[in-house]
Design an enzyme around this catalytic site. Sequence first.
Site, PDB file in Angstrom:
ATOM      1  N   PHE A   1       0.869  -1.135  -0.104  1.00  0.00           N
ATOM      2  CA  PHE A   1       0.084   0.109  -0.183  1.00  0.00           C
ATOM      3  C   PHE A   1       1.002   1.282  -0.085  1.00  0.00           C
ATOM      4  O   PHE A   1       0.997   2.186  -0.830  1.00  0.00           O
ATOM      5  CB  PHE A   1      -0.999   0.025   1.125  1.00  0.00           C
TER       6      PHE A   1
ATOM      7  N   ASP B   1      10.467  -6.748  -3.547  1.00  0.00           N
ATOM      8  CA  ASP B   1       9.005  -7.282  -2.727  1.00  0.00           C
ATOM      9  C   ASP B   1       9.014  -8.667  -3.183  1.00  0.00           C
ATOM     10  O   ASP B   1       8.914  -9.364  -4.249  1.00  0.00           O
ATOM     11  CB  ASP B   1       7.987  -6.470  -3.373  1.00  0.00           C
TER      12      ASP B   1
ATOM     13  N   TYR C   1       5.230  -8.111  15.671  1.00  0.00           N
ATOM     14  CA  TYR C   1       5.440  -6.640  14.888  1.00  0.00           C
ATOM     15  C   TYR C   1       6.086  -5.454  15.480  1.00  0.00           C
ATOM     16  O   TYR C   1       7.206  -5.020  15.115  1.00  0.00           O
ATOM     17  CB  TYR C   1       4.112  -6.109  14.372  1.00  0.00           C
TER      18      TYR C   1
ATOM     19  N   LYS D   1       9.863  -4.136  14.874  1.00  0.00           N
ATOM     20  CA  LYS D   1      10.240  -2.703  14.349  1.00  0.00           C
ATOM     21  C   LYS D   1      10.992  -1.931  15.436  1.00  0.00           C
ATOM     22  O   LYS D   1      11.744  -1.131  15.058  1.00  0.00           O
ATOM     23  CB  LYS D   1       8.844  -1.881  14.381  1.00  0.00           C
TER      24      LYS D   1
END
Length: 317
Positions: free
Chosen positions: A11, A31, A144, A148
């Site tokens: 996105f 990707d 997640y 990060k």
Amino acid sequence: MRILVTGGAGFLGSHLCDALIGEGHSVLCADNLLTGRMENLTQLAHDKRFEFLQQDICLPFDPGKVDYIFDFASPASPFDYLKHGIETLQVGSAGTINCLELAKKYHAKFLLASTSECYGDPLEHPQKETYWGHVNPVGPRSVYDEAKRFAEAATMAYHRYHHVDTRIVRIFNTYGPRLPINDGRVISNLIRQALRGEPLTIYGDGLQTRSFCYVSDEVSGILALSRANEHLPTNVGNPSEFSILECAQAVLKVTGSTSIVKFEPLPQDDPKQRRPDITKARTLLGWEPKIDLHTGLELSLEYFRSAVESASVQTRK
Ligand code: NAD
Ligand code: UDP
């Protein structure tokens, strides 16, 4: 410049590729299509300055000399990162280290797409970059959040030990065209449900808050940061804060839907409040978002209508 964008079929990454090509750069998108889609890149397919490399960035790779690396590869919606927990940990650790090694080798600048999730379920509100966060390191979202936080630590370490010219953007909830309608994020779910006349799912009491940034504002903030000389994290998001119930009302208004609201259980460790303090971005970059939630939802509507329509055509086939 020749610019590597990891996660460029996703996105945000695909909007970033569009913007960089628009500025006259050559772009190489790497990707593995875990959560991204080639259709996000259709508009660039015949541009000679655009290359696509199907690549898992957790494996060593060398695309040749690049001048800038935007590291955007990672599942980002809670639905996706809970489904792909190990892959999410790997891309935030091995994937980011591989990209930092490339930046070191080619003396390329580097920008990490980090997240407001680094603040966890924050006890400080709104969140300033100096807040260290309140993250459950062993809860379901830790795949997640901790990936990060590791990626931020790795980025600062390559800056400190190897003098790589790095930047870190902490992105707050961003929405707009190309969000997959089934990625489970609140804006995608609510618009899809409203357009189908289905009940809008509200998790918990709907009083938890988020601050939603339209994608063009987010990308312009990221590009402004990429040109600045700042290595510590910078928040880029829209500081207007809405409860999820208010967000649902905004979706009903923009879509003209008469869907009812249905309450479902709140996922574990779901942050109760989230709002960026963007003083740093305002003063350092002269940036602030221009598009309010109502306008952003209107700008997204045509995309969502056609995505919902083509999904129902697929189902009928
Ligand atoms: P997305 O899922 O649409 O895009 C992520 C892309 O990364 C996908 O194209 C996916 O195929 C690719 N990818 C995943 N693992 C990979 C791997 N091992 N190798 C190569 N490619 C891989 O998500 P998005 O919303 O576009 O988010 C992009 C980045 O921005 C992510 O790093 C995310 O953490 C960050 N971010 C996004 C938001 C948001 O609201 N959209 C908020 C905070 C942070
Ligand atoms: N949410 C909701 N209904 C949905 C999807 C999400 O009420 O159909 C809530 C979710 O519990 C969270 C907020 O909306 O409080 C934002 O969720 P999202 O998955 O978009 O992103 P997050 O900010 O949690 O990463």
